[in-house]
Motif scaffolding. Structure first.
Motif, PDB file in Angstrom:
ATOM      1  N   ASP A  57     -69.556  54.840   9.874  1.00  0.00           N
ATOM      2  CA  ASP A  57     -70.962  54.427   9.912  1.00  0.00           C
ATOM      3  C   ASP A  57     -70.968  52.915  10.144  1.00  0.00           C
ATOM      4  N   LYS A  58     -71.028  52.546  11.422  1.00  0.00           N
ATOM      5  CA  LYS A  58     -70.882  51.135  11.796  1.00  0.00           C
ATOM      6  C   LYS A  58     -71.942  50.253  11.172  1.00  0.00           C
ATOM      7  N   ASP A  59     -73.196  50.715  11.216  1.00  0.00           N
ATOM      8  CA  ASP A  59     -74.288  49.870  10.709  1.00  0.00           C
ATOM      9  C   ASP A  59     -74.088  49.559   9.237  1.00  0.00           C
ATOM     10  N   ALA A  60     -73.691  50.593   8.474  1.00  0.00           N
ATOM     11  CA  ALA A  60     -73.495  50.383   7.033  1.00  0.00           C
ATOM     12  C   ALA A  60     -72.347  49.406   6.801  1.00  0.00           C
ATOM     13  N   ALA A  64     -72.348  45.574   5.163  1.00  0.00           N
ATOM     14  CA  ALA A  64     -71.567  45.281   3.946  1.00  0.00           C
ATOM     15  C   ALA A  64     -70.573  44.132   4.140  1.00  0.00           C
ATOM     16  N   LEU A  65     -70.342  43.712   5.394  1.00  0.00           N
ATOM     17  CA  LEU A  65     -69.290  42.708   5.642  1.00  0.00           C
ATOM     18  C   LEU A  65     -69.373  41.454   4.761  1.00  0.00           C
ATOM     19  N   PRO A  66     -70.584  40.899   4.531  1.00  0.00           N
ATOM     20  CA  PRO A  66     -70.620  39.691   3.688  1.00  0.00           C
ATOM     21  C   PRO A  66     -70.070  39.927   2.281  1.00  0.00           C
ATOM     22  N   GLU A  67     -70.039  41.220   1.863  1.00  0.00           N
ATOM     23  CA  GLU A  67     -69.511  41.519   0.518  1.00  0.00           C
ATOM     24  C   GLU A  67     -68.023  41.843   0.539  1.00  0.00           C
ATOM     25  N   ILE A  68     -67.415  41.818   1.705  1.00  0.00           N
ATOM     26  CA  ILE A  68     -65.995  42.192   1.778  1.00  0.00           C
ATOM     27  C   ILE A  68     -65.125  40.951   1.925  1.00  0.00           C
TER      28      ILE A  68
END
Ligand code: DC
Length: 230
Positions: A57-60, A64-68
Motif C-alpha cells: 500500500d504505497k500511499d500508506a 508513514a515515512l516521516p515516522e520511519i
C-alpha cells in the motif's frame, strides 16, 4: 590521511556487504549497509499491515515515512553492526525470506528512495565511509573517490545465500532462493528510479571464483592505489 567515500554496488547476495564491512573495519571507516535500510522500511510496512497479496500500500507507506527512522548500532570489535528501526534492533527480522520477498517492490517507490538517500548522504557528510548497495556510486555519492561494482553469477550467489540462511537456522530451498535472486536482479535493474547499473567510473570485481581473503586483498589494493593518487 585524507578520508574518502567508498561506494560498493552490485547484485543481491554478491557478498558486497561482507566485503564492505570488512574493508571499513580494516581501515577504520564507518560502514553503512544501505540494503538493510530498505529492508527495515519493508519490515515496517509488513508489521503495519501495508502489504497484502504481495502488494504494498504505497500511499500508506509514503504517509508513514516521516515516522520511519533507520540507524545502526556502533560496530562491535568484529565490525558487525545491527540495524535499528525506530530504535529497535531488527537485524534478524530484516534478513528473513518474508522481508527479502517484499523488499524490491518497496525499493522501487521513489519517495522511499528519496527518504533513504537523504539519510545515506547525511551519514557520509564526515566522509571516511564505506557504503554498499545498488545506487551508491551512481546516485547517493556520484563523487565517491573509490567505486566498486561487484558481479557474480546467480547460481553462485544462491549457493552462498542458502549456506548463510542455513547457518542462521532457516531451512530454505535452493530453487526458491535462486528464483528470489533472479527476480530481485530483474526488478533492481529495470526500475525507473536509480536502477542498478555500473557507474562509468567503477571498477568491476567478478568474485565467482574468489575467496573472501582474495577479495579483501583486491579491495585493499584498490584502496591503497586510490589513496595514493589523491
Ligand atoms: O543488499 P540487499 O539484498 O540487502 O538489498 C535489499 C534490497 O534493497 C534489494 O533487493 C534492492 C534494494 N536496494 C536498493 O534498491 N538500493 C540500495 N542502495 C540498496 C538496496
Amino acid at each position: 590521511m585524507k578520508k574518502i567515500i567508498i561506494a560498493i554496488d552490485g547484485y543481491s547476495s554478491s557478498g558486497k556487504s561482507t566485503m564492505a564491512r570488512d574493508l571499513a573495519h580494516r581501515i577504520g571507516y564507518v560502514y553503512v549497509d544501505s540494503g538493510a535500510m530498505y529492508r527495515a522500511v519493508t519490515l515496517y510496512a509488513l508489521r503495519h499491515g501495508m502489504v497484502s497479496d504481495g502488494k504494498v500500500d504505497k500511499d500508506a507507506l509514503i504517509a508513514a515515512l516521516p515516522e520511519i527512522s533507520v540507524s545502526f548500532t556502533p560496530a562491535g570489535s568484529d565490525g558487525v553492526q545491527h540495524t535499528l528501526l525506530n530504535g529497535e534492533d531488527v537485524e534478524k527480522e530484516i534478513r528473513s525470506m518474508e522481508v527479502s520477498g517484499m523488499v524490491s517492490p518497496v525499493a522501487v517507490i521513489p519517495e522511499v528512495r528519496h527518504h533513504l538517500v537523504a539519510l545515506q548522504r547525511s551519514f557520509g557528510e564526515a566522509r571516511g565511509i564505506v557504503m554498499d548497495g545498488r545506487d551508491i556510486g551512481t546516485t547517493v555519492f556520484p563523487d565517491a573517490e573509490m567505486k566498486v561494482f561487484v558481479d557474480a553469477s546467480p547460481e553462485v550467489r544462491a549457493e552462498r545465500r542458502v549456506k548463510e540462511l542455513k547457518e542462521k537456522g532457516e531451512d530454505v530451498d535452493f530453487g526458491a532462493v535462486l528464483a528470489n535472486i533472479k527476480e530481485r536482479d530483474y526488478i533492481d535493474t529495470h526500475r525507473e528510479e536509480s536502477p542498478l547499473t555500473k557507474a562509468v567510473d567503477a571498477t568491476v570485481l567478478d568474485n565467482d571464483n574468489m575467496t573472501i581473503p582474495q577479495q579483501m586483498d583486491w579491495l585493499m589494493n584498490l584502496y591503497e592505489h586510490t589513496i595514493h593518487d589523491k
